[in-house]
Design a protein around this motif. Sequence first.
Motif, PDB file in Angstrom:
ATOM      1  N   PHE A 108       0.828  -1.214   0.119  1.00  0.00           N
ATOM      2  CA  PHE A 108       0.003   0.017   0.079  1.00  0.00           C
ATOM      3  C   PHE A 108       0.911   1.158   0.015  1.00  0.00           C
ATOM      4  N   ALA A 109       2.069   1.305   0.625  1.00  0.00           N
ATOM      5  CA  ALA A 109       2.837   2.268   0.807  1.00  0.00           C
ATOM      6  C   ALA A 109       3.587   2.460  -0.663  1.00  0.00           C
ATOM      7  N   LYS A 110       3.682   1.438  -1.177  1.00  0.00           N
ATOM      8  CA  LYS A 110       4.333   1.353  -2.670  1.00  0.00           C
ATOM      9  C   LYS A 110       3.310   2.303  -3.557  1.00  0.00           C
ATOM     10  N   GLU A 111       2.042   1.946  -3.545  1.00  0.00           N
ATOM     11  CA  GLU A 111       1.105   2.408  -4.372  1.00  0.00           C
ATOM     12  C   GLU A 111       0.690   4.017  -3.903  1.00  0.00           C
ATOM     13  N   ILE A 112       0.992   4.282  -2.679  1.00  0.00           N
ATOM     14  CA  ILE A 112       0.876   5.664  -2.373  1.00  0.00           C
ATOM     15  C   ILE A 112       2.133   6.393  -2.827  1.00  0.00           C
ATOM     16  N   ALA A 113       2.899   5.893  -3.003  1.00  0.00           N
ATOM     17  CA  ALA A 113       4.315   6.551  -3.624  1.00  0.00           C
ATOM     18  C   ALA A 113       4.046   6.607  -4.972  1.00  0.00           C
ATOM     19  N   ARG A 114       3.650   5.509  -5.869  1.00  0.00           N
ATOM     20  CA  ARG A 114       3.587   5.493  -7.352  1.00  0.00           C
ATOM     21  C   ARG A 114       2.465   6.616  -7.842  1.00  0.00           C
ATOM     22  N   ASN A 115       1.390   6.553  -7.017  1.00  0.00           N
ATOM     23  CA  ASN A 115       0.486   7.375  -7.305  1.00  0.00           C
ATOM     24  C   ASN A 115       0.468   8.886  -6.776  1.00  0.00           C
ATOM     25  N   HIS A 116       1.498   9.255  -6.010  1.00  0.00           N
ATOM     26  CA  HIS A 116       1.687  10.546  -5.451  1.00  0.00           C
ATOM     27  C   HIS A 116       0.484  10.972  -4.666  1.00  0.00           C
ATOM     28  N   PHE A 117       0.145   9.837  -3.826  1.00  0.00           N
ATOM     29  CA  PHE A 117      -1.369  10.390  -2.996  1.00  0.00           C
ATOM     30  C   PHE A 117      -0.889  11.252  -1.938  1.00  0.00           C
ATOM     31  N   ARG A 118      -1.631  11.969  -1.368  1.00  0.00           N
ATOM     32  CA  ARG A 118      -1.296  12.714  -0.343  1.00  0.00           C
ATOM     33  C   ARG A 118      -1.961  11.889   0.710  1.00  0.00           C
ATOM     34  N   VAL A 119      -1.034  11.541   1.932  1.00  0.00           N
ATOM     35  CA  VAL A 119      -1.425  10.568   2.845  1.00  0.00           C
ATOM     36  C   VAL A 119      -1.450  11.236   4.259  1.00  0.00           C
ATOM     37  N   ALA A 120      -2.343  10.816   5.118  1.00  0.00           N
ATOM     38  CA  ALA A 120      -2.503  11.358   6.301  1.00  0.00           C
ATOM     39  C   ALA A 120      -2.468   9.889   7.413  1.00  0.00           C
ATOM     40  N   GLU A 121      -1.981  10.385   8.665  1.00  0.00           N
ATOM     41  CA  GLU A 121      -1.959   9.159   9.534  1.00  0.00           C
ATOM     42  C   GLU A 121      -2.933   9.707  10.778  1.00  0.00           C
ATOM     43  N   VAL A 122      -3.786   8.827  11.143  1.00  0.00           N
ATOM     44  CA  VAL A 122      -4.573   9.194  12.585  1.00  0.00           C
ATOM     45  C   VAL A 122      -4.030   8.171  13.406  1.00  0.00           C
ATOM     46  N   PRO A 123      -4.032   8.440  14.622  1.00  0.00           N
ATOM     47  CA  PRO A 123      -3.704   7.549  15.650  1.00  0.00           C
ATOM     48  C   PRO A 123      -5.010   6.675  15.957  1.00  0.00           C
ATOM     49  N   ILE A 124      -4.560   5.266  16.006  1.00  0.00           N
ATOM     50  CA  ILE A 124      -5.892   4.550  16.414  1.00  0.00           C
ATOM     51  C   ILE A 124      -5.317   3.468  17.510  1.00  0.00           C
ATOM     52  N   ARG A 125      -6.454   3.004  18.134  1.00  0.00           N
ATOM     53  CA  ARG A 125      -6.368   2.144  19.257  1.00  0.00           C
ATOM     54  C   ARG A 125      -6.428   0.813  18.726  1.00  0.00           C
ATOM     55  N   ALA A 126      -5.198   0.158  19.151  1.00  0.00           N
ATOM     56  CA  ALA A 126      -5.168  -1.585  18.611  1.00  0.00           C
ATOM     57  C   ALA A 126      -5.501  -2.457  19.889  1.00  0.00           C
ATOM     58  N   ILE A 127      -6.469  -3.219  19.698  1.00  0.00           N
ATOM     59  CA  ILE A 127      -6.559  -4.226  20.786  1.00  0.00           C
ATOM     60  C   ILE A 127      -6.006  -5.522  20.560  1.00  0.00           C
ATOM     61  N   TYR A 128      -4.844  -5.645  21.307  1.00  0.00           N
ATOM     62  CA  TYR A 128      -4.215  -6.637  21.328  1.00  0.00           C
ATOM     63  C   TYR A 128      -4.707  -8.011  22.365  1.00  0.00           C
ATOM     64  N   THR A 129      -5.013  -9.046  21.720  1.00  0.00           N
ATOM     65  CA  THR A 129      -5.374 -10.309  22.536  1.00  0.00           C
ATOM     66  C   THR A 129      -4.648 -11.264  22.033  1.00  0.00           C
ATOM     67  N   ASP A 130      -4.746 -12.374  22.739  1.00  0.00           N
ATOM     68  CA  ASP A 130      -3.784 -13.592  22.240  1.00  0.00           C
ATOM     69  C   ASP A 130      -4.272 -13.879  20.986  1.00  0.00           C
ATOM     70  N   TYR A 131      -5.620 -13.836  20.675  1.00  0.00           N
ATOM     71  CA  TYR A 131      -6.167 -14.336  19.411  1.00  0.00           C
ATOM     72  C   TYR A 131      -5.598 -13.534  18.203  1.00  0.00           C
ATOM     73  N   SER A 132      -5.527 -11.945  18.736  1.00  0.00           N
ATOM     74  CA  SER A 132      -5.432 -11.343  17.529  1.00  0.00           C
ATOM     75  C   SER A 132      -3.876 -11.338  17.138  1.00  0.00           C
ATOM     76  N   ARG A 133      -3.075 -11.724  18.203  1.00  0.00           N
ATOM     77  CA  ARG A 133      -1.447 -11.708  17.913  1.00  0.00           C
ATOM     78  C   ARG A 133      -1.292 -13.230  17.216  1.00  0.00           C
ATOM     79  N   GLN A 134      -2.093 -13.925  17.394  1.00  0.00           N
ATOM     80  CA  GLN A 134      -1.972 -15.363  16.851  1.00  0.00           C
ATOM     81  C   GLN A 134      -2.318 -15.369  15.688  1.00  0.00           C
ATOM     82  N   LYS A 135      -3.565 -14.419  15.036  1.00  0.00           N
ATOM     83  CA  LYS A 135      -3.893 -14.603  13.926  1.00  0.00           C
ATOM     84  C   LYS A 135      -2.971 -13.665  12.843  1.00  0.00           C
TER      85      LYS A 135
END
Lengths: 117, 229
Positions: free
Chosen positions: B179-206
């Motif tokens: 996705f970063a490659k595509e952002i660069a290739r297409n010269h997209f204006r990119v923004a980042e926003v902080p998000i909350r990640a919910i780490y559980t044993d399940y999500s880490r395993q997946k």
Amino acid sequence: MIITKFLITIFVFFALSRVVLRFKESKVSLVALIGWVLLWSSVELIVWIPAAASSVAQILGIGRGADLIIYSSIVILFYLIFRIYVKFEDLERQITQIVQTVALKKQTDKPAGKSSK
Amino acid sequence: MKVLIIVPAYNEEKTIGVILGNLKALKIGEIKKEIVVVNDGSGDQTAKIAAKQNITLLNHVLNRGLGGALQTGFAYAKSRDADFVVTIDSDGQHDPKDIKKLLSPLLEGRADAVIGSRMLEGGKMPIDRRIINYLANLVTYLLWSVWITDTQSGLRAFTINAARKIDIKTNRMEVSSEFAKEIARNHFRVAEVPIRAIYTDYSRQKGQKNANAFNILVKLLIHKFADIK
């Protein structure tokens, strides 16, 4: 020793004939054909005139002809692995495209999910 | 206005029902939403559970990996009359409420692509993940000269015009860096926003395995230097 040389020569001619046939069927590019012909010709040269490998090795600054053969074999094998890897990635991508086409086709046969606020 | 939410899912019977329930309950002002689950050849009840919800379900007959599932999601999005496209993981790692935060730079016209970054608010990500993530960001930067604080984030948003230009080629986890490659290739204006990640044993395993990092790196290099159609 001479029997080994003849066996290798027969194998080289067999390998060359396969490459030429595949070139005639347009399954191998001209560049690949030249590459393979050069490769197998140098094998033949080294088989019949082993001193040739030593002279080339000395020009390149590698001690012995045998070392040159091993080094170049490793380089060629790495390159072939790279080519296979690329081909493999290409096939993976084509499979994905088929799977995607089937998934989207099945979806168009059904009504799409509703939008909601 | 309408947002199309792509949910790639592979063997997520434990979480998919809850995720879809939360997504359906999500209100984003006047913006309509269409939820698209791409069931990536799951061998469990994922497809059945998803089919019971009133959503669009796309079924892969074979497992093709995260990248393959997202490709199908984007191909579907291109044919729909949506204004925005969002991708979200189906392992319960993301909070659907963060989608609103992701859409705001797009609605304000400040960006073409928005990445939900788990690194901006700091502290929550396990240390081994943090290191791997940083290395992934570095590799992405070296390959495509785009610095994103969380290249591996699965929560992303795009305007439909940007989504239509995106051409993903990788099948598996390496898609995140693509996705970063595509952002660069297409010269997209990119923004980042902080998000909350919910780490559980399940999500880490997946999620991504740390040991997978080398494999991902090799594939990214192949895609950088070989011309794969």
